[in-house]
Design a protein around this motif. Structure first.
Motif, PDB file in Angstrom:
ATOM      1  N   GLY B 119      -6.493   2.814  -0.929  1.00 25.31           N
ATOM      2  CA  GLY B 119      -6.615   4.194  -0.492  1.00 25.31           C
ATOM      3  C   GLY B 119      -6.709   4.337   1.015  1.00 25.31           C
ATOM      4  N   TYR B 120      -6.827   3.227   1.709  1.00 21.46           N
ATOM      5  CA  TYR B 120      -6.932   3.292   3.168  1.00 21.46           C
ATOM      6  C   TYR B 120      -5.623   2.915   3.850  1.00 21.46           C
ATOM      7  N   GLU B 121      -4.531   2.850   3.077  1.00 19.52           N
ATOM      8  CA  GLU B 121      -3.255   2.375   3.616  1.00 19.52           C
ATOM      9  C   GLU B 121      -2.838   3.116   4.882  1.00 19.52           C
ATOM     10  N   LEU B 122      -3.072   4.425   4.914  1.00 13.46           N
ATOM     11  CA  LEU B 122      -2.525   5.220   6.013  1.00 13.46           C
ATOM     12  C   LEU B 122      -3.525   5.436   7.136  1.00 13.46           C
ATOM     13  N   PHE B 123      -4.676   4.817   7.039  1.00  9.94           N
ATOM     14  CA  PHE B 123      -5.657   4.957   8.113  1.00  9.94           C
ATOM     15  C   PHE B 123      -5.246   4.127   9.308  1.00  9.94           C
ATOM     16  N   TYR B 124      -5.663   4.588  10.484  1.00  8.48           N
ATOM     17  CA  TYR B 124      -5.414   3.809  11.691  1.00  8.48           C
ATOM     18  C   TYR B 124      -6.665   3.013  12.044  1.00  8.48           C
ATOM     19  N   PRO B 125      -6.489   1.869  12.736  1.00  3.94           N
ATOM     20  CA  PRO B 125      -7.642   1.011  13.036  1.00  3.94           C
ATOM     21  C   PRO B 125      -8.830   1.749  13.627  1.00  3.94           C
ATOM     22  N   ARG B 126      -8.573   2.735  14.502  1.00  2.00           N
ATOM     23  CA  ARG B 126      -9.734   3.381  15.128  1.00  2.00           C
ATOM     24  C   ARG B 126     -10.531   4.213  14.138  1.00  2.00           C
ATOM     25  N   GLN B 127      -9.976   4.421  12.957  1.00  2.00           N
ATOM     26  CA  GLN B 127     -10.693   5.197  11.951  1.00  2.00           C
ATOM     27  C   GLN B 127     -11.481   4.309  10.992  1.00  2.00           C
ATOM     28  N   LEU B 128     -11.492   2.988  11.268  1.00  2.00           N
ATOM     29  CA  LEU B 128     -12.165   2.054  10.363  1.00  2.00           C
ATOM     30  C   LEU B 128     -13.486   1.587  10.947  1.00  2.00           C
ATOM     31  N   SER B 129     -14.403   1.245  10.069  1.00  2.00           N
ATOM     32  CA  SER B 129     -15.634   0.606  10.533  1.00  2.00           C
ATOM     33  C   SER B 129     -15.338  -0.862  10.832  1.00  2.00           C
TER      34      SER B 129
END
Ligand SMILES: Nc1ncnc2c1ncn2[C@@H]1O[C@H](COP(=O)(O)OP(=O)(O)OP(=O)(O)O)[C@@H](O)[C@H]1O
Ligand SMILES: [Mg+2]
Lengths: 280, 276
Positions: B119-129
């Motif tokens: 479900g996190y496929e489309l997230f960008y690195p800066r949006q990750l912990s």
């Protein structure tokens, strides 16, 4: 209700942004009508509008705006292309840096207007010398930004590609170039700003059309409304062209960590992020 | 499978990172490289990966001496996630894959599921912990299915809870693929939990002080009680070494006769199985 938060934020920002210009114009108009400013030095906004509406309806204004924009775009394209290509080459190859960079750096320290006589001598006062002058102005910031962006690419990211045994072209294409895009865009925007400066310089130097020509006409015919109006038009065109680059930048660099903070220097919360939730 | 013989690394500025390192890693081993900060662990891993060249000595994979090239079967997980900030998670995971867009996406999704990031496929690195980013990095290394996965303190920047989760994830993955995992760490507990062999490094420049093989019946347990004796002996090596190298030699000499500063074979079990 159906407006997205980010669109609402944009509208808010624009509304806040025009408060001061509106107040200034209203005050200016009032003061002019009371005769505080002599109208032969500083005409009222209404007078400027009238003059420009008249020029707009008989078509001469558009010809001037058009001439200026064409010069700017051509100069920008040539200057930016040269800056990108040379900056990239010098960024990639150290030997080329030793070879070319000292020369470019010393040429850079020549005040750019000093080129004008030479360009006029070589190319006459036609479009060629004007576009070249603009291109020279655009070139340097783009060159510097591209070179630095490419040279200072994060070695740690390159190693990720090396571990996957990427060949050199692939390292460049998949890591170096994307990671230097933010720097390159900063250079492009700086170059565009300088481009506008040089377009005026080039047109003041002798032109039969263009906003710079309008400025000069205003000076020679004692028509302050032409001068002030041209200045306002320059401001609007500059803002619009920078806005175009900014939209492009936002499209391409939305991933950038400091994006959106760069203009103000302050952290902002971005609406598009707050509302995003993991899908399932 | 992976053998290191008399490896010495000297930096351009003359600084010696480590010298005379020898040890051997069997297929499917999880080998901890344990040592204090600055003893050259990261550098050792970088030399094994082929990112840096050694001064002298040999690194060989499957009995074949590695040249200056980066090995086919080697993957690396760095101390930091090192994600490409311009790529969404799924493209970061499939960064090293050469395949059609569709296969890349499928493989990325499969691995992301495994590391618990579906479900996190489309997230960008800066949006990750930080923990999520490190999991993406693990997924990116796994997607190329390396035989040898080099890990440089992969969990050291994480909180204790996330670290435990990811340690278990690593063991799960290892149980599935049986890849060989040389793992740099400065956390004794982590080494004891994950590894079956621990290479203890000491000093600056770093040398191998001891190679400890954990008893087979005490692998992958968080019950450190049963490993207290081993832990204590490693602790002693590190502590004593800090005080004086010479005295350690004289102190340990009677205990483990065969041990010298460079242990090329896992030491049988004098130090480790003392409690058995
Ligand atoms: N490029 C370099 N040039 C010169 N010296 C270096 C270089 N990289 C590392 N060193 C030195 O080599 C030594 C070993 O560094 P290394 O990063 O391998 O330590 P480490 O064991 O991984 O430490 P840590 O646990 O803190 O990560 C250090 O003393 C460091 O100063
Ligand atoms: Mg390290």
């Amino acid at each position: 209700m159906s407006v997205s938060p980010s669109a609402r934020r944009l509208v808010q920002r624009v509304l806040v942004g025009i408060v001061i210009p509106v107040v200034v114009v209203v005050l200016w108009q009032i003061l002019c009508q009371r005769g505080v400013f002599p109208s032969d030095l500083l005409p009222a906004p209404s007078a400027i509008c009238q003059a420009f509406l008249a020029m707009g309806s008989n078509g001469t204004l558009w010809a001037d705006v058009d001439a200026t924009c064409v010069r700017l775009v051509l100069g920008f394209v040539f200057g930016a292309l040269a800056g990108l290509v040379l900056g990239a080459l010098v960024g990639f190859f150290e030997t080329l840096e030793w070879l070319i960079d000292p020369m470019i750096q010393s040429v850079r320290s020549v005040p750019s207007l000093a080129w004008v006589p030479l360009f006029i001598l070589w190319m006459g006062i036609g479009e060629g010398s004007k576009i070249t002058l603009i291109a020279v102005g655009v070139f340097f910031p783009v060159y510097l930004a591209t070179m630095n962006g490419i040279r200072y690419v994060d070695r740690k990211l390159l190693e990720v590609g090396q571990v996957f045994r990427f060949p050199r072209w692939k390292l460049i294409w998949r890591i170096t170039i994307p990671s230097s895009l933010p720097a390159i865009f900063t250079g492009l925007r700086a170059g565009l700003g300088l481009g506008w400066m040089f377009v005026v310089a080039a047109e003041l130097m002798g032109a039969s059309q263009g906003l710079g020509y309008l400025l000069e006409t205003g000076q020679n015919t004692y028509a302050p409304e032409l001068i002030v109006g041209s200045i306002v038009l320059f401001a609007i065109l500059g803002k619009v062209s920078d806005g175009i680059l900014r939209v492009l930048e936002r499209r391409l660099l939305h991933w950038h960590d400091s994006f959106g903070n760069r203009e103000t220097g302050w952290p902002q919360t971005r609406g598009s992020l707050d509302t995003q939730a993991p899908g399932h | 499978m992976l053998e290191i013989r008399e490896l010495t690394k000297v930096f351009k500025n003359g600084k010696v990172a480590f010298e005379d390192i020898s040890f051997r890693v069997g297929p499917g081993d999880i080998v901890g490289i344990l040592g204090p900060s600055g003893c050259g662990k990261s550098t050792l891993l970088r030399v094994i990966a082929g990112l840096e060249q050694a001064e002298s000595g040999v690194v060989s994979f499957y009995g074949q001496q590695a040249g200056s090239q980066i090995q086919d079967a080697v993957g690396v997980i760095f101390q930091e996630p090192r994600l490409m900030p311009w790529l969404p998670v799924s493209d970061n995971v499939s960064f090293g894959l050469q395949a059609s867009r569709k296969t890349r996406h499928q493989e990325a999704s499969a691995i992301l599921e495994k590391v618990g990031l579906r479900g996190y496929e489309l997230f960008y690195p800066r949006q990750l912990s930080g923990g999520m980013a490190q999991r993406v990095a693990i997924a990116r290394a796994l997607v190329a299915s390396p035989d040898i996965l080099l890990l440089d303190e992969p969990f050291s920047a994480l909180d204790a809870f996330t670290r435990m989760q990811l340690q278990d994830l690593l063991l799960e993955i290892w149980a599935e693929n049986r890849c060989t995992l040389p793992l740099v760490t400065h956390d004794i507990d982590e080494a004891l939990y994950l590894c079956n062999t621990i290479v203890v490094m000491q000093g600056q420049p770093g040398r191998v002080a001891e190679v400890v093989t954990l008893p087979a019946d005490r692998l992958h347990t968080r019950d450190l009680e049963s490993l207290a004796d081993v832990k204590k002996s490693i602790f002693n090596i590190l502590k004593l070494q800090g005080a004086s190298l010479a005295s350690r030699q004289s102190r340990t000499a009677p205990q483990s006769t065969g041990s010298s500063l460079t242990v090329s074979e896992p030491i049988p079990s004098n130090t480790t199985s003392g409690g058995m």
